[in-house]
Design a protein around this motif. Structure first.
Motif, mmCIF file in Angstrom:
data_model
loop_
_atom_site.group_PDB
_atom_site.id
_atom_site.type_symbol
_atom_site.label_atom_id
_atom_site.label_comp_id
_atom_site.label_asym_id
_atom_site.label_seq_id
_atom_site.Cartn_x
_atom_site.Cartn_y
_atom_site.Cartn_z
ATOM 1 N N ARG A 65 0.826 -1.213 0.000
ATOM 2 C CA ARG A 65 0.000 0.000 0.000
ATOM 3 C C ARG A 65 0.861 1.263 0.000
ATOM 4 O O ARG A 65 0.540 2.238 -0.684
ATOM 5 C CB ARG A 65 -0.965 -0.035 1.182
ATOM 6 C CG ARG A 65 -2.096 -1.052 0.961
ATOM 7 C CD ARG A 65 -3.126 -1.036 2.059
ATOM 8 N NE ARG A 65 -2.716 -1.648 3.296
ATOM 9 C CZ ARG A 65 -2.624 -2.964 3.505
ATOM 10 N NH1 ARG A 65 -2.936 -3.802 2.546
ATOM 11 N NH2 ARG A 65 -2.254 -3.441 4.670
ATOM 12 N N VAL A 66 1.975 1.255 0.721
ATOM 13 C CA VAL A 66 2.880 2.410 0.738
ATOM 14 C C VAL A 66 3.491 2.612 -0.649
ATOM 15 O O VAL A 66 3.576 3.742 -1.146
ATOM 16 C CB VAL A 66 3.976 2.229 1.820
ATOM 17 C CG1 VAL A 66 5.118 3.217 1.638
ATOM 18 C CG2 VAL A 66 3.372 2.378 3.216
ATOM 19 N N ALA A 67 3.900 1.522 -1.306
ATOM 20 C CA ALA A 67 4.485 1.627 -2.649
ATOM 21 C C ALA A 67 3.458 2.155 -3.658
ATOM 22 O O ALA A 67 3.784 3.011 -4.492
ATOM 23 C CB ALA A 67 5.021 0.264 -3.097
ATOM 24 N N LEU A 68 2.227 1.665 -3.574
ATOM 25 C CA LEU A 68 1.186 2.137 -4.483
ATOM 26 C C LEU A 68 0.920 3.625 -4.275
ATOM 27 O O LEU A 68 0.798 4.389 -5.241
ATOM 28 C CB LEU A 68 -0.101 1.340 -4.276
ATOM 29 C CG LEU A 68 -0.088 -0.106 -4.775
ATOM 30 C CD1 LEU A 68 -1.370 -0.817 -4.364
ATOM 31 C CD2 LEU A 68 0.107 -0.165 -6.273
ATOM 32 N N ALA A 69 0.828 4.043 -3.027
ATOM 33 C CA ALA A 69 0.592 5.461 -2.726
ATOM 34 C C ALA A 69 1.754 6.311 -3.236
ATOM 35 O O ALA A 69 1.547 7.398 -3.789
ATOM 36 C CB ALA A 69 0.395 5.658 -1.225
#
Length: 179
Positions: free
Chosen positions: A74-78
């Protein structure tokens, strides 16, 4: 037989222990999710800040490693979404780490990583996440499906498609037709 579960982490010392034990896994995961080294460094710290904030929410329905990977995804996608609107271009490269192996070994390893990154770049985010989790980080397919919050058959389908795409990439590379 299932291994005994550890009590959920609850203190800053627990987060520090988690960082020491799982930081390299999170960093590798971020890199394999398409981030460059400097972004992976920063976002690895961001993952553990989130872990610190959400310690009490960890219900142990999955393994700690699976939970951490879910946060990293989720951090990478954001980050990727934010990066689309940023106009910065990274220019500085980090100095090479001192290693005890020879220059040929380091070169071969760097080249293998470069080819892996190129192959992973051909995958969309969903296929890439399944491929990285299953093939590189060696999570079980049940854990992969749980982390990505998708049905088990969907995870298998994405893995199959990702494998075909990666194999095709390397076939083209051997023929010299990869750009």
């Amino acid at each position: 037989m299932t291994p005994p579960t550890q009590p959920p982490p609850t203190t800053a010392a627990d987060v520090e222990r988690l960082f020491r034990e799982h930081g390299p896994f999170v960093w590798r995961s971020l890199r394999r999710l398409g981030l460059n080294e400097s972004d992976a460094d920063d976002l690895c710290q961001e993952v553990f800040v989130i872990v610190f904030r959400k310690l009490q929410d960890f219900e142990q329905k999955s393994s700690l490693r699976t939970w951490l990977y879910g946060i990293a995804v989720r951090v990478a996608l954001a980050h990727r979404r934010r990066a689309r609107t940023q106009r910065e271009l990274p220019t500085a490269t980090l100095p090479e780490m001192v290693a005890t192996d020879g220059p040929h070994d380091r070169l071969a390893e760097r080249e293998a990583r470069r080819w892996l990154d190129l192959a992973l770049d051909t995958l969309d985010e969903k296929k890439r996440a399944v491929f990285v989790l299953y093939e590189i980080e060696q999570l079980s397919m049940n854990e992969v499906a749980q982390v990505l919050e998708c049905p088990l058959q969907t995870a298998y389908s994405r893995l199959h498609a990702a494998r075909e795409q990666v194999e095709s990439f390397f076939r083209q590379a051997r023929k010299g037709t990869v750009e």
